[in-house]
Design an enzyme around this catalytic site. Structure first.
Site, short mmCIF file in Angstrom:
data_model
loop_
_atom_site.label_atom_id
_atom_site.label_comp_id
_atom_site.label_asym_id
_atom_site.label_seq_id
_atom_site.Cartn_x
_atom_site.Cartn_y
_atom_site.Cartn_z
N GLY A 219 41.82 48.36 23.90
CA GLY A 219 41.58 49.73 24.33
C GLY A 219 41.62 49.86 25.84
O GLY A 219 42.35 49.12 26.51
N ASN A 220 40.81 50.75 26.39
CA ASN A 220 40.83 50.97 27.83
C ASN A 220 39.72 50.19 28.53
O ASN A 220 38.78 49.71 27.90
CB ASN A 220 40.72 52.46 28.15
CG ASN A 220 39.44 53.08 27.65
OD1 ASN A 220 38.35 52.72 28.09
ND2 ASN A 220 39.54 54.02 26.71
N GLY A 224 36.01 48.82 27.53
CA GLY A 224 35.98 47.36 27.60
C GLY A 224 34.75 46.85 28.32
O GLY A 224 34.14 45.85 27.91
N GLU A 241 41.74 43.26 25.37
CA GLU A 241 43.15 43.62 25.56
C GLU A 241 43.16 45.06 26.08
O GLU A 241 43.04 46.01 25.32
CB GLU A 241 43.91 43.50 24.24
CG GLU A 241 44.00 42.08 23.70
CD GLU A 241 44.83 41.16 24.60
OE1 GLU A 241 45.66 41.69 25.38
OE2 GLU A 241 44.66 39.95 24.53
N CYS A 275 50.54 50.26 25.69
CA CYS A 275 49.78 49.67 26.81
C CYS A 275 50.67 48.92 27.79
O CYS A 275 50.32 48.77 28.96
CB CYS A 275 48.68 48.76 26.28
SG CYS A 275 49.28 47.36 25.31
#
Length: 552
Positions: A219-220, A224, A241, A275
């Site tokens: 995710g972002n 995170g 990630e 991403c």
């Protein structure tokens, strides 16, 4: 109707318990949250040791592969509803790589899970010294919405292969995919070991309050940090990630036509919600107009003059993200595209020029079909521009000059570097996929997923012999003992190299013996004669070689 409030409460609790299938549990466990119960059940199942045999893991992996094959249509329909992606696009970008990862894990699992011999020193030369991969325990996998199947189930492949239990939390934003995953995946995988937990922020927060042995989040970076903070309470390791603004430098002397064709594909696939998509272009002012022209040409070739009606051009995931992406265009000039339709969450492939370092579009990861162009004086300024910002997930560079490419590799830092193409490094399972710094930590894909979700346990097995050699470490410590310790401990021994040397010595000795026999004209009374003797000797050597290889 209910006569008393207590009757109403009892009926409500009974109904909830039925829905949660916990009536068989003790009273105190009925007060636990659904997430607590799921984690506890997974941990108890893991502690039985069911996941340790490789046969069990392979069976689960093959069941996951069967799920993808059997439910291909259900998956495609869910992704179509979530992201407007075509059936073929879903197979290409969601399930094809997933199938490859599963097949690789099934084929290589015995090799990955086997003990890994390591170099020894002279003190341990006669010992058994190796690394033994072992399961971590219960893993939490929090997926993302942009590729709801690939980025959620690929970590699951590594978790299963490594022998873990795994709680699967698909993103609630891609709600149709999450629903299909929740309803259908348990029909193929062990329900206790690999449960799917759906829900939004409250459910995710409740999961993060539980103790896990590893958390894998895609995710972002904002979320995170929250995941990492929650994991820290239990000293749980994490794989993050994330994303970031991945730059794309175009050298003025490269083949701009091919470069822009590949950039157009990499940027606008999945409506820019990737991403590792190129986030912005860096190029010299002299080629900016040519870059805009080529990208415009490729947009029309890939998505027709009206991408809105083209099947293979998707949609922004929801209206909140639609408004966020549209707001990023503020202060920049639209060079290509710019059309939008909020009712359909549609934004056309768009190129922005007159973009400055302070433009709004440069303040955050775009995650949409906007491609800003920033002009720089050359590779020196491009490298400086990249290094002044957070480390990206990927650095892209397009150039014929191999020295320039190597210079960008040497003078920048990112999760990956890809020269003269976009996205395709994701397809190479031998490459670790992951970020660095603000773009993430840890990696996965292929063997890297197995290693990431395993504990690599150091093992040394010594015999209760040769105590004279070991006496150097016992008190009293003297200068003489220290000298011997330096010799035995600091001298690394490559046992496999010693074996090869021994093997060569053996063959050299055999050859010398045969030559000596010929020169002496030694008569052989055996019916086999000299040739037979040599043949037997060679066969014995081959047997010895097989024994050496087997023991190594």
């Amino acid at each position: 109707m209910y006569r008393h409030f207590s009757d109403l409460m009892e009926a409500t609790i009974f109904s909830l318990c039925q829905n949660m299938s916990i009536l068989h549990l003790p009273i105190h466990m009925r007060l636990m949250s659904r997430e607590q119960l799921v984690v506890q059940r997974a941990r108890k199942s893991f502690q039985t040791g069911r996941t340790k045999p490789l046969e069990f893991r392979i069976h689960q992996l093959k069941s996951l592969l069967r799920f993808i094959s059997d439910r291909r249509r259900d998956i495609a329909e869910a992704v179509k509803k979530d992201l407007g992606k075509s059936e073929h696009g879903t197979e290409l970008f969601e399930t094809l790589g997933l199938e490859g990862d599963i097949k690789l894990a099934v084929e290589k699992l015995a090799e990955w899970a086997a003990p890994r011999p390591v170099e020894k020193n002279l003190l341990t030369i006669s010992d058994e010294v190796y690394v033994q991969p072992e399961p971590l325990g219960v893993v939490l996998i929090i997926g993302a919405w942009n590729y709801p199947w690939a980025v959620t189930l690929q970590p699951l492949v590594g978790a299963i292969a490594a022998g873990n239990a795994a709680i699967i939390k698909p993103s609630e934003v891609s709600s149709h995919s999450a629903k299909v995953m929740e309803e259908l995946l348990p029909q193929y995988l062990d329900k206790d070991l690999y449960p799917v937990v759906t829900g939004g922020v409250p459910e995710t927060q409740e999961l993060l309050r539980q103790r896990f042995d590893h958390i894998f989040y895609t995710g972002n970076s904002t979320v995170g940090k929250l995941v990492m903070e929650a994991a820290a309470r239990h000293l749980t390791p994490v794989t993050l990630e994330l994303g970031g603004k991945s730059p794309c430098y175009i050298d003025k002397d490269c083949d701009i036509t091919i470069a822009c064709r590949r950039i157009t594909w990499g940027k606008f696939v999945n409506c820019g919600q990737t991403c590792i998509a190129p986030d912005y272009i860096l190029c010299e002012p002299s080629i900016q107009s040519r870059v805009v022209e080529e990208i415009n040409k490729n947009v029309k070739e890939f998505y027709t003059d009206n991408p809105k009606t083209f099947e293979d051009y998707g949609r922004i995931i929801n209206q909140r993200h639609f408004k966020r992406v549209m707001a990023l265009m503020e202060g920049s000039t639209v060079a290509v595209g710019g059309d939008s339709d909020e009712s359909q969450c549609y934004i056309a492939p768009t190129v922005l020029k007159d973009v400055t370092r302070e433009s709004r579009v440069m303040k955050e990861e775009i995650f949409g079909p906007l491609l800003p162009i920033i002009t720089v004086s050359g590779v020196d300024e491009a490298i400086q521009f990249i290094n002044e910002r957070e480390k990206p997930l990927v650095v892209y560079v397009f150039s014929h000059d191999n020295k320039l490419i190597k210079r960008v590799i040497a003078e920048t830092s990112s999760g990956a570097l890809l020269a003269n193409d976009c996205l395709v490094h994701f397809t190479v399972s031998a490459l670790p996929f992951g970020g660095v710094g603000n773009s993430g930590m840890g990696c996965y894909h292929g063997r890297h997923s197995f290693n990431q979700l395993s504990h690599l346990r150091s093992c040394l097995i010594k015999q209760l012999k040769m105590e004279g050699v070991n006496s150097m470490r016992y008190p009293p410590h003297t200068a003489k003992k220290l000298g011997w310790a330096r010799f035995f401990l600091l001298k690394q021994v490559d046992v496999s190299r010693l074996r090869r040397m021994a093997l060569l010595t053996m063959f050299a000795g055999l050859a010398a013996f045969v030559v000596q026999v010929k020169e002496l004209n030694i008569p052989f009374q055996s019916k086999l004669g000299l040739k037979g003797f040599v043949l037997i000797s060679v066969m014995l050597c081959i047997l010895q070689v097989c024994s050496i290889l087997e023991s190594s």
